[in-house]
Write an enzyme that holds these catalytic residues in place. Structure first.
Site, PDB file in Angstrom:
ATOM      1  N   ASP A  32       0.838  -1.183   0.000  1.00 21.58           N
ATOM      2  CA  ASP A  32       0.000   0.000   0.000  1.00 21.58           C
ATOM      3  C   ASP A  32       0.885   1.250   0.000  1.00 21.58           C
ATOM      4  OD1 ASP A  32      -2.678   1.302   0.450  1.00 21.58           O
ATOM      5  OD2 ASP A  32      -1.671   1.957   2.283  1.00 21.58           O
ATOM      6  N   GLU A  64       1.670  -0.536  -5.046  1.00 25.72           N
ATOM      7  CA  GLU A  64       0.761   0.551  -5.366  1.00 25.72           C
ATOM      8  C   GLU A  64       1.684   1.751  -5.555  1.00 25.72           C
ATOM      9  OE1 GLU A  64      -3.335   2.591  -3.728  1.00 25.72           O
ATOM     10  OE2 GLU A  64      -1.759   2.156  -2.274  1.00 25.72           O
TER      11      GLU A  64
END
Length: 721
Positions: free
Chosen positions: A340, A377
């Protein structure tokens, strides 16, 4: 500042009739181990510090299940990034299990309500989660074969929400690790071709105070507190170490079914938020060591939008993250990670983005971590945070350019098909190999596929922020009616559009990722930011799925086609190069070309035609030929199939139209085919009837005039620019 010389001493480890506890707190003046009983009474034990800033103590007669925490002493000097407050009981950053959540009405702040810079002296022990001593147990069974990334079909899912309403999962297991790996669930996953499951965050997490204040909770889990501990609430039988065993059993069941397990990990920030938030672990151990701070050292330097940013520029913090990753691979059996806000992890001491960061070098050179999958990401919210296409050959990355374009293409918001070819080919304008591109149309954050074709506007009222949260750039199309409809024509179009999304995704080079329930018609009722919805808004509705079996059936077919046909999942970028047979002789076919539909390949004027709605993609190798037509137009279009030199005949193996819109039986070379409106048509070639390779003179006979002469080499999207 010293880093641990041997991080294996950190955490709690049972040995020799007791337990050794270790904590890295290099700027602390004193550390106490707090041994906590079930009635919350405590016994504090002083720890000894080594030259590397690691505090250690061995305590006899400690057994598994023992609750503990730390009290860390030192100066209260916010201007120096030191917020030591021994009144706050702190979690162990290396804890293998954590008991529960946080009492947000308790004294969990390290400061007073009047000032963020005045210490609060009330004891927090009754309001915070406890660390748990866990006995070492065998790792899960490894998967028989970790597949190349290009072979993966990734299924992003939430541990709780996927089975909370599953009628075939026993009620006491629903929403748990055991429920997710229940036979009926695994049977569904394997039937639709899922071979890689990506779990939304399962590191132990807590809710944010402002969410709790609204009567909601953090559902997605992007608010980690323990990087070594599986989230306790997802265990069906207990929270004092049982969650470790149940997680391992889940991984074993997935591996036995041939399904790899990836974790969505949140190392970029923690659940403590900014310095005005609760002090539960890292800030109390050393604010300036674990977090990025502004130049005055009083405030958090936040590039995540979550209040704090973990300081991976500090070698000791980076070592903790590396230890966590290795633990999840070697002890918990996982096969890779999705990071993330990964850009935060590669920021240097001055907070600048560094693609040569030690974190990336660690991943590349570590004997354990170099053997598993890593998906970035590739952005955060800080300066130069958008790093799509810059991570190198050791990484795969979420491809938001793919997401945005495919949404726009199928809602008719693009000009021509130039970029469509690039995205279908694996986005070679961004990446070095197809497997670097994680292709997706939706993810946990945003509309589901069903909502993409049902709502033009977000419907986030249930989040209690007056519908101000969530993105307004949804690139969705409601098919003519906002919200759910009783109109059969509207609903038929919505089904068709979702089938187009799935077919496009599964026929694209790169790695497809679908969100759990998209193949079942899952809706979030228009909520595009359901992070705080632990409710039917987020849970998969298995009863509703009965109305969307066309999606489930198509997903099954598409996954099988992708598995059976290597040209749909290439490991290198294909070009218009001649295919050779086993003896190295030319076959007369090419690896990749693009067809206009008028009997030949795309020419320059076709690529620059902003009104074009149709594109054909021909791929072949020594053993197969595949042809996929994409028509986003609202009207049917006649196309001409390739000549016999490309393939003898064609069989339709999948499509997104209605059954009565497509012909039955084999289709002859050079014959006409009517492409239904808004459809994807997938054809498999019969190579047994292909004539001998043509001579150069013969070849010219079946080319269109646009392809003859110096421009003969089928003009690609890149050369047409």
């Amino acid at each position: 500042m010293p880093s641990p010389t041997d991080s294996s001493v950190l955490g709690a480890q049972l040995m020799n009739g007791g337990c050794r506890f270790g904590l890295w707190a290099p700027r602390a003046s004193q550390v106490e181990l707090a041994l906590v009983n079930t009635d919350r009474s405590q016994r504090n034990v002083h720890m000894e510090m080594g030259s590397d800033g690691v505090w250690v103590v061995f305590v006899d007669h400690i057994t598994e299940g023992q609750l503990y925490g730390f009290r860390v002493h030192g100066p209260w000097d916010p201007g120096a990034g030191m917020r030591f407050n021994p009144a706050k009981l702190l979690m162990d950053p290396y804890a293998r299990a954590i008991t529960a959540g946080v009492d947000y009405s308790g004294p969990i702040l390290d400061h007073t309500e009047e000032s963020n810079y005045t210490p609060d002296t009330r004891d927090s022990a009754s309001a915070v989660p406890m660390s748990v001593v866990v006995r070492s147990t065998p790792a899960p069974e490894p998967i028989a074969r970790r597949r190349p990334i290009e072979e993966c079909v990734i299924y992003e899912t939430h541990v709780k929400g996927y089975t909370r309403l599953h009628p075939l999962v026993p009620e006491h297991l629903r929403g748990s690790y055991a429920g997710l790996s229940y036979p009926a669930v695994i049977e569904h996953l394997t039937s639709i071709g899922v071979n890689t499951i990506e779990l939304l965050p399962i590191h132990h997490f807590v809710s944010e105070p402002f969410i709790v204040g609204k009567g909601l909770k953090n559902y997605w889990g992007y608010n980690s507190l323990g990087f070594f501990a599986p989230h306790a609430a997802y265990c069906s039988v207990g929270t004092t170490g049982e969650q470790v065993r149940e997680f391992k059993e889940m991984v074993t069941q997935f591996h036995r079914a041939g399904i790899e397990v990836l974790l969505d990990v949140v190392y970029n920030h923690t659940g403590e938020g900014g310095h005005e938030g609760p002090t539960l672990c890292f800030r109390g151990i050393d604010h300036n060591t674990y977090y990025r701070l502004t130049n005055d050292h009083r405030n958090d330097y936040d590039v995540t939008g979550c209040g704090n940013s973990v300081n991976t520029a500090n070698p000791g913090v980076l070592e903790m993250i590396a230890d966590s990753l290795r633990y999840w691979v070697t002890e918990m059996g996982v096969d890779g990670f999705r990071y993330d806000l990964a850009t935060t992890l590669i920021r240097d001491a001055d907070h600048g983005v560094d693609q040569n960061h030690p974190f990336k070098k660690l991943i590349r050179e570590d004997p354990v971590l170099s053997q598993v999958k890593h998906i970035a990401e590739p952005w955060d919210l800080g300066p130069y945070g958008y790093q799509v296409g810059r991570w190198g050959d050791d990484w795969s990355c979420w491809n938001d350019r793919y997401r945005n374009y495919v949404r726009d293409f199928w809602r008719g918001a693009t000009e021509g098909v130039h970029e469509l070819a690039t995205r279908l080919s694996g986005s070679d304008d961004l990446y070095g190999f197809p497997g670097a591109s994680i292709n997706f149309v939706d993810a946990h954050d945003g509309f589901t596929l069903r909502d993409l074709v049902t709502y033009n506007m977000k419907q986030n009222q249930a989040n209690r922020e007056d519908n101000h949260d969530g993105s307004n750039d949804n690139r969705s199309w409601n098919c003519g009616w906002e919200g759910e409809s009783e109109d059969p024509a509207v609903n038929a179009l919505r089904h068709r559009q979702i089938r187009n999304f799935l077919a496009t995704l599964m026929t694209s080079a790169g790695v497809p990722m679908i969100v759990a329930g998209d193949e079942l018609g899952r809706t979030q009722q228009g909520n595009n930011n359901a992070y705080c919805q632990d409710s039917p808004i987020s849970w998969v509705d298995w009863e509703e799925a009965k109305s969307w079996t066309d999606l489930t059936d198509l997903m099954t077919t598409l996954s099988q086609l992708r598995a059976d046909h290597p040209t749909l999942r290439p490991t290198t970028y294909r070009q218009r190069e001649e295919v050779l047979d086993a003896d190295g002789e030319p076959t007369g076919r090419v690896e990749l070309t693009w067809l206009s539909g008028q009997g030949g390949e795309m020419a320059a004027e076709d690529w620059h035609d902003g009104g074009r709605t149709v594109l054909g993609r021909y791929t072949s190798d020594e053993h197969e030929a595949m042809l996929v037509w994409y028509n986003r137009g609202a009207d049917p279009i006649d196309v001409v199939l390739p000549s016999a030199h490309w393939c003898g005949s064609w069989t339709m193996v999948a499509h997104t139209a209605e059954p009565d819109e497509v012909p039955e039986g084999p289709l002859a070379a050079s014959s006409s085919l009517v492409l239904p409106p808004r459809s994807v048509i997938i054809l498999e070639g019969d190579l047994t009837a292909v004539p001998e390779p043509a001579t150069q003179a013969d070849e010219a006979d079946h080319l269109t005039s646009a392809q003859m002469g110096p421009d003969w080499a089928a003009i690609s999207p890149a050369t047409a620019e």
